[in-house]
Design an enzyme around this catalytic site. Structure first.
Site, PDB file in Angstrom:
ATOM      1  CG  ASN A 128      -1.946  -1.106   1.143  1.00  0.00           C
ATOM      2  OD1 ASN A 128      -2.464  -1.420   0.079  1.00  0.00           O
ATOM      3  ND2 ASN A 128      -2.207  -1.742   2.269  1.00  0.00           N
ATOM      4  CB  CYS A 129       4.134   1.971   1.159  1.00  0.00           C
ATOM      5  SG  CYS A 129       5.496   3.148   1.198  1.00  0.00           S
ATOM      6  N   GLY A 130       3.592   3.694  -1.817  1.00  0.00           N
ATOM      7  CA  GLY A 130       4.194   4.012  -3.103  1.00  0.00           C
ATOM      8  C   GLY A 130       5.704   3.893  -3.091  1.00  0.00           C
ATOM      9  NE  ARG A 167       2.048   1.207  -5.298  1.00  0.00           N
ATOM     10  CZ  ARG A 167       1.402   1.968  -4.421  1.00  0.00           C
ATOM     11  NH1 ARG A 167       0.982   1.447  -3.266  1.00  0.00           N
ATOM     12  NH2 ARG A 167       1.175   3.243  -4.687  1.00  0.00           N
TER      13      ARG A 167
END
Length: 141
Positions: A10-12, A15
């Site tokens: 859920n963390c850019g 990712r």
């Protein structure tokens, strides 16, 4: 070539870090640390190998940091580790470990310093910032 990422999908930043590892042709071991937190020794080792203090590895934003009173400077490293293990969301992310070292990859391109393989082509982060050009070179240092 053993590469491990402690990842939050859920963390850019996490990712982007994972995508840069893959852009080097590496498929890492992905540990979703919120589902499978590291044990105390692994966490201590990651923090030490990254050259951080335990406090520097704490995440404040979007966590129970304030509610737990973790801003209290008198708390010991062991107490901070206890909090991180009880509430894995407090572990800042993403940590990456490779044969060349471990880093807290914030910003995500810090991972490039410890990857054992070069980037295979261009890479642009989710926000549109180009990090790697078409020849696999960093666009900025």
């Amino acid at each position: 070539m053993s590469v491990t990422i402690y990842h939050n999908p859920n963390c850019g930043t996490s990712r982007n870090t994972l995508a840069m590892i893959r852009n080097a042709g590496i498929e890492p071991e992905i540990i979703e640390y919120l589902k499978t937190p590291p044990n105390r020794e692994t966490l201590k080792d990651l923090i030490a190998r990254a050259g951080l203090t335990v406090r520097a590895a704490l995440r404040e934003k979007g966590t129970p940091y304030a509610e737990l009173g973790l801003d209290d400077a008198s708390l010991t490293d062991e107490q901070l580790l206890d909090a991180m293990l009880a509430h894995p969301i407090l572990i800042n992310r993403p940590f990456v470990a490779t044969p060349l070292g471990a880093r807290l990859c914030r910003p995500s391109e810090i991972v490039l310093d410890i990857l054992p393989a070069a980037q295979k082509g261009s890479f642009t982060k989710e926000d549109g910032e180009q990090v790697i050009d078409s020849e696999g070179r960093r666009t900025r240092s």
